[in-house]
Design an enzyme around this catalytic site. Structure first.
Site, PDB file in Angstrom:
ATOM      1  N   LYS A   1       6.226   1.795  12.693  1.00 25.65           N
ATOM      2  CA  LYS A   1       6.150   2.156  14.126  1.00 25.65           C
ATOM      3  C   LYS A   1       6.461   0.974  15.024  1.00 25.65           C
ATOM      4  O   LYS A   1       7.038   1.129  16.095  1.00 25.65           O
ATOM      5  CB  LYS A   1       4.777   2.712  14.485  1.00 25.65           C
ATOM      6  CG  LYS A   1       3.619   1.736  14.276  1.00 25.65           C
ATOM      7  CD  LYS A   1       2.678   2.258  13.265  1.00 25.65           C
ATOM      8  CE  LYS A   1       1.916   1.221  12.514  1.00 25.65           C
ATOM      9  NZ  LYS A   1       1.253   1.764  11.340  1.00 25.65           N
TER      10      LYS A   1
ATOM     11  N   GLU B   1      -8.355  -5.333  10.202  1.00 26.48           N
ATOM     12  CA  GLU B   1      -7.636  -6.526   9.735  1.00 26.48           C
ATOM     13  C   GLU B   1      -8.401  -7.786  10.142  1.00 26.48           C
ATOM     14  O   GLU B   1      -9.186  -7.755  11.098  1.00 26.48           O
ATOM     15  CB  GLU B   1      -6.257  -6.601  10.421  1.00 26.48           C
ATOM     16  CG  GLU B   1      -5.400  -5.372  10.274  1.00 26.48           C
ATOM     17  CD  GLU B   1      -4.564  -5.393   9.008  1.00 26.48           C
ATOM     18  OE1 GLU B   1      -4.485  -6.458   8.370  1.00 26.48           O
ATOM     19  OE2 GLU B   1      -4.015  -4.339   8.665  1.00 26.48           O
TER      20      GLU B   1
ATOM     21  N   GLY C   1      -3.623   5.089   4.618  1.00 24.54           N
ATOM     22  CA  GLY C   1      -3.964   5.159   3.198  1.00 24.54           C
ATOM     23  C   GLY C   1      -2.724   5.408   2.368  1.00 24.54           C
ATOM     24  O   GLY C   1      -1.750   6.014   2.845  1.00 24.54           O
TER      25      GLY C   1
ATOM     26  N   GLY D   1     -13.005  -3.847   5.106  1.00 21.69           N
ATOM     27  CA  GLY D   1     -11.570  -3.596   4.965  1.00 21.69           C
ATOM     28  C   GLY D   1     -11.038  -2.500   5.882  1.00 21.69           C
ATOM     29  O   GLY D   1      -9.887  -2.082   5.754  1.00 21.69           O
TER      30      GLY D   1
ATOM     31  N   LYS E   1       2.704   3.989  18.878  1.00 21.15           N
ATOM     32  CA  LYS E   1       2.751   5.368  18.378  1.00 21.15           C
ATOM     33  C   LYS E   1       2.945   6.377  19.512  1.00 21.15           C
ATOM     34  O   LYS E   1       3.706   7.333  19.366  1.00 21.15           O
ATOM     35  CB  LYS E   1       1.477   5.673  17.596  1.00 21.15           C
ATOM     36  CG  LYS E   1       1.406   4.891  16.285  1.00 21.15           C
ATOM     37  CD  LYS E   1       0.022   4.978  15.675  1.00 21.15           C
ATOM     38  CE  LYS E   1      -0.046   4.241  14.349  1.00 21.15           C
ATOM     39  NZ  LYS E   1      -1.421   4.111  13.854  1.00 21.15           N
TER      40      LYS E   1
ATOM     41  N   THR F   1       0.837  -1.210   0.000  1.00 23.66           N
ATOM     42  CA  THR F   1       0.000   0.000   0.000  1.00 23.66           C
ATOM     43  C   THR F   1       0.868   1.256   0.000  1.00 23.66           C
ATOM     44  O   THR F   1       0.731   2.131  -0.861  1.00 23.66           O
ATOM     45  CB  THR F   1      -0.907  -0.006   1.252  1.00 23.66           C
ATOM     46  OG1 THR F   1      -1.653  -1.222   1.254  1.00 23.66           O
ATOM     47  CG2 THR F   1      -1.846   1.180   1.256  1.00 23.66           C
ATOM     48  N   VAL F   2       1.768   1.360   0.969  1.00 27.66           N
ATOM     49  CA  VAL F   2       2.543   2.606   1.126  1.00 27.66           C
ATOM     50  C   VAL F   2       3.651   2.689   0.070  1.00 27.66           C
ATOM     51  O   VAL F   2       3.903   3.769  -0.485  1.00 27.66           O
ATOM     52  CB  VAL F   2       3.124   2.701   2.561  1.00 27.66           C
ATOM     53  CG1 VAL F   2       3.871   4.022   2.736  1.00 27.66           C
ATOM     54  CG2 VAL F   2       2.019   2.576   3.601  1.00 27.66           C
TER      55      VAL F   2
ATOM     56  N   GLY G   1      -0.107   8.543   9.936  1.00 30.72           N
ATOM     57  CA  GLY G   1      -0.203   8.438   8.475  1.00 30.72           C
ATOM     58  C   GLY G   1       0.309   9.690   7.784  1.00 30.72           C
ATOM     59  O   GLY G   1       1.492  10.006   7.850  1.00 30.72           O
TER      60      GLY G   1
ATOM     61  N   GLU H   1       8.464  10.034   9.710  1.00 32.32           N
ATOM     62  CA  GLU H   1       7.228  10.834   9.731  1.00 32.32           C
ATOM     63  C   GLU H   1       5.978   9.974   9.551  1.00 32.32           C
ATOM     64  O   GLU H   1       4.933  10.240  10.153  1.00 32.32           O
ATOM     65  CB  GLU H   1       7.285  11.902   8.623  1.00 32.32           C
ATOM     66  CG  GLU H   1       6.170  12.907   8.669  1.00 32.32           C
ATOM     67  CD  GLU H   1       6.126  13.688   9.967  1.00 32.32           C
ATOM     68  OE1 GLU H   1       6.995  14.526  10.194  1.00 32.32           O
ATOM     69  OE2 GLU H   1       5.208  13.453  10.784  1.00 32.32           O
TER      70      GLU H   1
HETATM   71  N1  LIG Z   1      -1.106   1.027   5.071  1.00 33.60           N
HETATM   72  C1  LIG Z   1      -1.141   2.207   5.668  1.00 33.60           C
HETATM   73  O1  LIG Z   1      -2.058   3.004   5.466  1.00 33.60           O
HETATM   74  C2  LIG Z   1      -0.015   2.599   6.601  1.00 33.60           C
HETATM   75  C3  LIG Z   1      -0.079   3.818   7.279  1.00 33.60           C
HETATM   76  C4  LIG Z   1       0.983   4.199   8.103  1.00 33.60           C
HETATM   77  C5  LIG Z   1       2.063   3.357   8.250  1.00 33.60           C
HETATM   78  N2  LIG Z   1       2.092   2.162   7.614  1.00 33.60           N
HETATM   79  C6  LIG Z   1       3.266   1.319   7.782  1.00 33.60           C
HETATM   80  O2  LIG Z   1       3.891   1.183   6.523  1.00 33.60           O
HETATM   81  C7  LIG Z   1       4.532  -0.077   6.418  1.00 33.60           C
HETATM   82  C8  LIG Z   1       4.040  -0.775   5.163  1.00 33.60           C
HETATM   83  O3  LIG Z   1       2.645  -0.959   5.264  1.00 33.60           O
HETATM   84  P1  LIG Z   1       1.777  -1.424   3.983  1.00 33.60           P
HETATM   85  O4  LIG Z   1       0.363  -1.268   4.409  1.00 33.60           O
HETATM   86  O5  LIG Z   1       2.238  -0.750   2.770  1.00 33.60           O
HETATM   87  O6  LIG Z   1       2.147  -2.980   3.940  1.00 33.60           O
HETATM   88  P2  LIG Z   1       1.770  -4.021   2.774  1.00 33.60           P
HETATM   89  O7  LIG Z   1       0.718  -3.484   1.898  1.00 33.60           O
HETATM   90  O8  LIG Z   1       1.560  -5.329   3.452  1.00 33.60           O
HETATM   91  O9  LIG Z   1       3.124  -4.100   1.916  1.00 33.60           O
HETATM   92  C9  LIG Z   1       4.283  -4.712   2.386  1.00 33.60           C
HETATM   93  C10 LIG Z   1       5.264  -4.804   1.234  1.00 33.60           C
HETATM   94  O10 LIG Z   1       6.494  -5.310   1.721  1.00 33.60           O
HETATM   95  C11 LIG Z   1       6.875  -6.481   0.991  1.00 33.60           C
HETATM   96  N3  LIG Z   1       7.430  -7.424   1.967  1.00 33.60           N
HETATM   97  C12 LIG Z   1       6.983  -7.711   3.207  1.00 33.60           C
HETATM   98  N4  LIG Z   1       7.781  -8.610   3.799  1.00 33.60           N
HETATM   99  C13 LIG Z   1       8.747  -8.909   2.906  1.00 33.60           C
HETATM  100  C14 LIG Z   1       9.863  -9.774   2.919  1.00 33.60           C
HETATM  101  N5  LIG Z   1      10.126 -10.524   3.987  1.00 33.60           N
HETATM  102  N6  LIG Z   1      10.669  -9.794   1.838  1.00 33.60           N
HETATM  103  C15 LIG Z   1      10.389  -9.046   0.749  1.00 33.60           C
HETATM  104  N7  LIG Z   1       9.338  -8.193   0.676  1.00 33.60           N
HETATM  105  C16 LIG Z   1       8.542  -8.149   1.747  1.00 33.60           C
HETATM  106  C17 LIG Z   1       5.616  -7.022   0.363  1.00 33.60           C
HETATM  107  O11 LIG Z   1       5.970  -7.704  -0.825  1.00 33.60           O
HETATM  108  P3  LIG Z   1       4.855  -8.341  -1.795  1.00 33.60           P
HETATM  109  O12 LIG Z   1       4.105  -7.152  -2.371  1.00 33.60           O
HETATM  110  O13 LIG Z   1       5.608  -9.070  -2.847  1.00 33.60           O
HETATM  111  O14 LIG Z   1       4.003  -9.197  -0.938  1.00 33.60           O
HETATM  112  C18 LIG Z   1       4.835  -5.738   0.109  1.00 33.60           C
HETATM  113  O15 LIG Z   1       5.181  -5.197  -1.135  1.00 33.60           O
HETATM  114  C19 LIG Z   1       4.204  -0.807   7.725  1.00 33.60           C
HETATM  115  O16 LIG Z   1       5.256  -0.638   8.630  1.00 33.60           O
HETATM  116  C20 LIG Z   1       2.951  -0.103   8.220  1.00 33.60           C
HETATM  117  O17 LIG Z   1       2.808  -0.175   9.624  1.00 33.60           O
HETATM  118  C21 LIG Z   1       1.074   1.764   6.799  1.00 33.60           C
END
Ligand SMILES: NC(=O)c1ccc[n+]([C@@H]2O[C@H](COP(=O)([O-])OP(=O)(O)OC[C@H]3O[C@@H](n4cnc5c(N)ncnc54)[C@H](OP(=O)(O)O)[C@@H]3O)[C@@H](O)[C@H]2O)c1
Length: 451
Positions: A124, A209, A324, A206, A224, A34-35, A153, A148
């Site tokens: 975090k 989780e 997001g 959605g 946080k 996502t990010v 977010g 940041e």
């Molecule tokens: N989502 C939000 O709105 C949000 C907001 C604030 C902070 N965050 C933080 O941002 C970070 C990412 O969140 P996200 O929601 O973007 O997560 P996500 O959608 O689950 O994406 C994780 C990405 O990392 C890759 N990945 C994970 N483990 C891996 C491994 N062992 N080896 C290689 N690639 C790996 C995955 O690869 P694949 O695509 O190939 O599976 C995927 O592309 C987290 O720390 C989360 O707490 C998220």
């Protein structure tokens, strides 16, 4: 010809020739979920944004699976499953960790730091647990770790706490920092629904989780507030010192009473200095009765807000999307921008407004010493003088009552609700222990703190 270190003091990995054009910054991005996707999209569409972003090259991107369909186009040669190769690649200047989880994120960050790379992370969970190790390593290597996006977010709150607000003495940082729980509580409030029903619906839509534990039990908010407390109060925080209660026990009955008494229920993450006469800091997450007139009472749905109170500034509130792709990418990219600016300014001295140099730990006040108001709901048998007996027990421990309400019935049991004045939590709990043994008391249905 003068040659000067381009990166910070210890990591003289690159040299730049005075007068030569700045050569640009190469990113190694770990994660394209996502990010990661939001960040790549933002960087690939740089026109109309800060011109420094045009200095950035998406050099390598690490993922788990090469076969997954992606919403961004990247040359095949950029994307890899070998994340270690990215953090070890001498050409990479900044590692942007957007994979989440504890391992291998922690090890990859540490390896990147060891190799003299600056870090941007949204993680975090890793920072709240391994922050000391990561920042010690970064200070040793003379690189920056920027986070940041780890709290709130898209809301810029980390850099403001490190920079603009750091000239204030911070008294309190109070946040609604978890969108899932705020969404659930908001729907319980507006629809009069039960927690379990709203959670199931939030999972279907959605907003929660499949395993909602980290959100619902307050653990994500605890990570946080540990980070915000550390920045606001200038010391490290042991995560295990953060008192944490989630929202599972919040019932629609409590939400109805809150409404009647002039409150809404919010999951608050609070870091509060106990004042000059009470050294120490209370750092906690719990569902809280918030007066409807309070600035945080009107933050609804998935939105986040962080209220900072300090001297001399007074109150400042940050409000916005707490998650997001686009919003979080904005925060990630703002960190990338700060690093590009730091690298381009060509200074050999680390910028103290970007580094994190806390070494001491904050003294945390145990929750038993906390001074707070309480809401308590008792189910009582139909005995004469119950309210008087409750009052006597509270009086024995110095707990004075602001209001006592007897309105509802749950079957044959009468419901009595009290709101206390400020009381030491330990004294309140002792009074409850005595009340629990009163003949007239069937059960204590709920206890919540009041802001
Ligand atoms: N989502 C939000 O709105 C949000 C907001 C604030 C902070 N965050 C933080 O941002 C970070 C990412 O969140 P996200 O929601 O973007 O997560 P996500 O959608 O689950 O994406 C994780 C990405 O990392 C890759 N990945 C994970 N483990 C891996 C491994 N062992 N080896 C290689 N690639 C790996 C995955 O690869 P694949 O695509 O190939 O599976 C995927 O592309 C987290 O720390 C989360 O707490 C998220």
């Amino acid at each position: 010809m003068v040659v000067k270190a381009l990166t910070t003091q210890h990591s003289a990995l690159k040299i730049q020739i005075w007068g030569a054009k700045f050569v640009g910054v190469k990113l190694g991005i770990l994660g394209l979920g996502t990010v990661g996707t939001g960040t790549v999209q933002l960087l690939q569409d740089a026109v109309g944004r800060n011109p420094l972003l045009q200095e950035v090259e998406i050099y390598r991107v690490g993922v788990r699976s090469l076969d997954k369909p992606r919403d961004v186009k990247l040359p095949q040669s950029v994307v890899t499953t070998d994340l270690a190769a990215i953090v070890n690649d001498p050409a990479v200047d900044i590692v942007v960790e957007l994979m989440g989880g504890l391992e291998p994120a922690r090890s990859l960050i540490l390896q990147a730091i060891k190799n003299g790379k600056h870090i941007v992370t949204a993680n975090k969970a890793a920072i709240a647990r391994f922050g000391a190790e990561i920042f010690n390593a970064a200070n040793e290597a003379g690189v920056y770790v920027m986070l940041e996006a780890a709290v709130g977010g898209g809301i810029p709150v980390i850099q403001p706490l490190k920079q603009a607000l750091s000239v204030n003495r911070i008294h309190t940082v109070t946040g609604i920092v978890n969108g899932t729980t705020n969404y659930i509580l908001t729907r319980m409030q507006t629809e009069g629904s039960d927690f379990g029903d709203v959670l199931a619906d939030a999972q279907r839509l959605g907003y929660a989780e499949a395993d909602p534990t980290a959100d619902i039990d307050g653990l994500d908010a605890a990570d946080k507030i540990a980070i915000l407390a550390s920045l606001g109060f200038g010391g490290r925080i042991h995560l295990e010192d953060v008192y944490c209660e989630g929202i599972r026990q919040v019932s629609k009955t409590d939400i109805t009473y809150a409404e009647k008494l002039g409150f809404v229920i919010k999951l608050l993450a609070i870091a509060k200095s106990q004042g000059n006469n009470h050294p120490g800091l209370s750092v906690r997450v719990h569902p809280t009765f918030v007066p409807k007139s309070h600035p945080l009472a009107s933050i609804n749905g998935v939105y986040n807000a962080i209220l900072v109170e300090g001297e001399p500034i007074g109150q400042v509130m940050f409000f916005g999307p707490g998650a997001g792709a686009g919003a979080t990418a904005s925060a990630v990219t703002s960190d990338i921008l700060s690093l590009v600016a730091a690298l381009e300014s060509n200074t050999a001295v680390p910028n103290p407004l970007l580094t994190c140099r806390h070494e001491d730990y904050c003294q945390i006040t145990p929750v038993s010493q906390l001074l707070t108001r309480f809401y308590a709901r008792f189910l009582t048998k139909d005995h004469p003088g119950v309210i008087g007996k409750l009052g006597t027990c509270f009086g024995n421990y110095g707990v004075s009552l602001e209001s006592v309400v007897q309105t509802g019935f749950q079957g044959a049991l009468a419901e009595i609700v009290v709101v206390t004045h400020d009381v030491k939590e330990g004294d309140f709990r002792q009074a409850l222990d005595e009340i629990r043994h009163l003949e007239a008391i069937d059960s204590i249905a709920s206890i919540l703190r009041v802001l």
